[in-house]
Design an enzyme around this catalytic site. Sequence first.
Site, short mmCIF file in Angstrom:
data_model
loop_
_atom_site.label_atom_id
_atom_site.label_comp_id
_atom_site.label_asym_id
_atom_site.label_seq_id
_atom_site.Cartn_x
_atom_site.Cartn_y
_atom_site.Cartn_z
N GLY B 258 -28.89 27.73 54.43
CA GLY B 258 -27.66 28.18 55.07
C GLY B 258 -26.75 28.99 54.14
N HIS B 259 -25.68 29.48 54.71
CA HIS B 259 -24.73 30.31 53.98
C HIS B 259 -24.06 29.52 52.87
CE1 HIS B 259 -22.50 28.42 57.28
NE2 HIS B 259 -21.43 28.47 56.51
N ASN B 260 -23.85 30.18 51.77
CA ASN B 260 -23.13 29.63 50.60
C ASN B 260 -23.93 28.58 49.82
OD1 ASN B 260 -21.04 31.15 51.60
ND2 ASN B 260 -19.94 29.40 52.45
N SER B 278 -23.16 25.65 52.52
CA SER B 278 -22.30 25.30 51.39
C SER B 278 -22.78 24.09 50.59
CB SER B 278 -20.85 25.06 51.87
OG SER B 278 -20.34 26.23 52.46
#
Lengths: 363, 363, 363
Positions: B258-260, B278
Amino acid sequence: MTYTVKEIAEALGAQALGASSIRISGVAEPSDAAEDHLALAMKPEYAEALPKGRARAALVWDGADWQALGLEAAIIAPRPRFAMSGLTALMDRGEGWGEGVHPSAIISDSAILSEGVSVGPLTVIGAGARIGKDTRIGPQATIGADAEIGEACLVREGVRIAARVRIGDRVVLNPGCAIGGDGFSFVTPDLSNVEAARATLGDQADTETQSYVRIHSLGSVRIGDDVEIGANTAIDRGTIRDTVVGNRTKIDNLCMIGHNVVIGNDTLLCGMVGIAGSTRIGSNVVLGGQVGVSDNIFVGDRVIAGGGTKIFTKTPAGRVILGNPAVKMETQMNINRNLRRLGRLFDDVAALKKSVSNTDQSD
Amino acid sequence: MTYTVKEIAEALGAQALGASSIRISGVAEPSDAAEDHLALAMKPEYAEALPKGRARAALVWDGADWQALGLEAAIIAPRPRFAMSGLTALMDRGEGWGEGVHPSAIISDSAILSEGVSVGPLTVIGAGARIGKDTRIGPQATIGADAEIGEACLVREGVRIAARVRIGDRVVLNPGCAIGGDGFSFVTPDLSNVEAARATLGDQADTETQSYVRIHSLGSVRIGDDVEIGANTAIDRGTIRDTVVGNRTKIDNLCMIGHNVVIGNDTLLCGMVGIAGSTRIGSNVVLGGQVGVSDNIFVGDRVIAGGGTKIFTKTPAGRVILGNPAVKMETQMNINRNLRRLGRLFDDVAALKKSVSNTDQSD
Amino acid sequence: MTYTVKEIAEALGAQALGASSIRISGVAEPSDAAEDHLALAMKPEYAEALPKGRARAALVWDGADWQALGLEAAIIAPRPRFAMSGLTALMDRGEGWGEGVHPSAIISDSAILSEGVSVGPLTVIGAGARIGKDTRIGPQATIGADAEIGEACLVREGVRIAARVRIGDRVVLNPGCAIGGDGFSFVTPDLSNVEAARATLGDQADTETQSYVRIHSLGSVRIGDDVEIGANTAIDRGTIRDTVVGNRTKIDNLCMIGHNVVIGNDTLLCGMVGIAGSTRIGSNVVLGGQVGVSDNIFVGDRVIAGGGTKIFTKTPAGRVILGNPAVKMETQMNINRNLRRLGRLFDDVAALKKSVSNTDQSD
């Protein structure tokens, strides 16, 4: 393309009753059916919706009083769900790709395309690849060097078939599936912390760390006849020998078949099933959605695993399993029931302790 | 391409014994080996199958009596599994894509291709992209605008690399992997029902519903050196900063990052692992197949998670975990054993209740 | 492209304070911010890192003493997370694909492209396809025959849209997603062993085996407005009617939506969610990562399922669930707690048995 009710019944080996010359242009659920649709009223509860639609003809169950349902014609099939196979094949409008080899396809001079092969725009076919008779390849697919594809296959848009992969006849490959990625096989110079953890099951706070180096996959993938592979599914190359998928096995979307895996015939892998490296799956197995199977084990013939089951150990033939970790389905049902009443058990034991303690004190 | 047994042993830093001038054209499992194959007989149980094949030479374990096994030559490696890395690299026949830049590739004038780069047919390379020395890009891949790819990478067929993604040296990207999709990040005008549920854990029958609006991903993805990414794996852009994958980390097929997310060095993510937004994953971590990790948590260095583990909370370094929810592997083994004998516990407590009730009545 | 602090605040409907003519070229986390960045200091704990960066302006929380934080300008938003949506939309640098229709795209003469449509290199658009105003299609995508895409959509690199799929307005399709694969629907001539197992839950050692034949998918896929679909997600065609995704529903990477599934509005499916065939999912539902939902069931509106939940049965509206099998989240929390102290319960019961046995003997 339209067919009469009679023509459809004949194609299905089923019985046409009533006004069998009615022309049919498509199939529909009863409530959505137009006048030129064959309604699918294969059970009494489906037939209830016939008045909402405008169907004049329907596929009905054996013994249905089709005239009482307001129909002018009916097709009767002893196992209507099975009739759906022939019926939908007849009515399939296809992908609309057109015939022949699109001029924008990049086809190696040494590739061999048999009679009746069609190739979509911007597809790449590598050196030495061989494509069997009447196979249809969609747009933007990749067929690697020396790959072999059998006859009458359907290779959908964006399918990736790597070098040296061999595929049987009448195979359906859905969009974006990738056959022949690199096996996930790495090794550390010395015994790794995973190998150590497998030996001890203990925590790894003090292990020295190492880097992994890649073991290249020299094997390829071999897929049998009448196989279907789902969209964006990935099947890896074997390390030395091939990864193998047997005849008539059906693999759904987003499944992952690791390196060296061997799958038997007539097996179903539902969506998102993962099979880790070097595991063997028998024939006539059914693995429900999101099932996972550990590496280097064996799942016997006719095993059925419910959705989400995680299989860590060898599973004998014919077993019906469920849960994480997998146990017999009946056992898992008992476990689930026991878990729900576990709170009361704690209460009971607390009460017993108190009661026994009182008894002891009263002695 | 063939090599003598001696040349192979030298390439592996291993010892060649016997008729080391025998020429080898490939490697095989003992039972499948032809006369010009090097058989992989790295354990006594593998060596048993040597008579079924026709190998004259084999890779054997340290201390093997190779002559008694009927071999004319042998390569001895102290850790044969490690030797497989060098051996398979030597014998890899590759993808057969050919050299140079295929004329059908669409390469922006402002893209920079270093010396030795090859680009397959119908690949697209966007404006400002930079490709390092000796990197091989297969057919129908996409390299987005201003993306950077290091040296000696292998970018397989149909790989998607989005704008501004940065990739290190010697990275292997398997077919269909997508680096740089949009992060899954949405927001409601007011506090959403998920935020409320996280606060209360209670049911949501009365909450007002809202629609989500998208938070665009302004960050990109940064991938270290010597990384491998599996087929159809997806790694999302970061929201503001980049999503990061460390050096020498290996990611299998159909994983989702996922993002981050930030992943350390030398970490292994097996097939179908999902890491929510994250979250940070340490170095030398191993996550088994179908492991899931919640958003915004931290998994420490050297953590090992068995297949199917669901990690909801921060996990300290070195821990070996299993289960849903993740607990120490030993704890999970005890839980599993207790679950199997839970039925008997219910019976025991029922009997005790009866017995104590009788005792009470007898007082 | 740069904006003044004032322009940004106006675009967000927020308040600009201080030197609002400062020009901003990007956004950054406080510690990474350059002088021309707007720092994201939406909570006091984020603001602590401002001195590590060089931001002159920041997005801060309502009530922040921005001057004390060393800022020259600030934007105050009552719900800063919501402001992120407008802010990131403003600052999105896009994919760098360029405008217009790339000459290498293969577009059928009968396809209709509305005003403002851009098409990337090597994209294929089939016969009869219709693309709405201002929709941007990236490189190497496939739009099948008679497919319809609405206005202002973003179709990323390598997306596969099959024949007859219909997509609404403002939809974002991430790299490699496949809309319109074949439904996983097979049938055996007689009752299959899965059908038998569902009836009996028993083992299948003696069942006769059969082969499966394919039921073709005659339906298509219909996707509403403002939907986002993740990288390498797969959505299958319906068998007779369409598979449906409602308006404003967001689907993350590597999800699998089976044939005939109907999903409501404003629903979130996180990464790797799988929905089996013919299941209906309500509106405002949130399914966490790796959730699985069985076929032919119904998940009500506003249901929230935690990560890894496996849903086997109908779930009433508003329920918050967790676990495998899914139970109310509170129930699962109790189960998890009970499982951890189950060992002690066994010990307690063993002690009780001994104690009661002694009591009995002492009678």
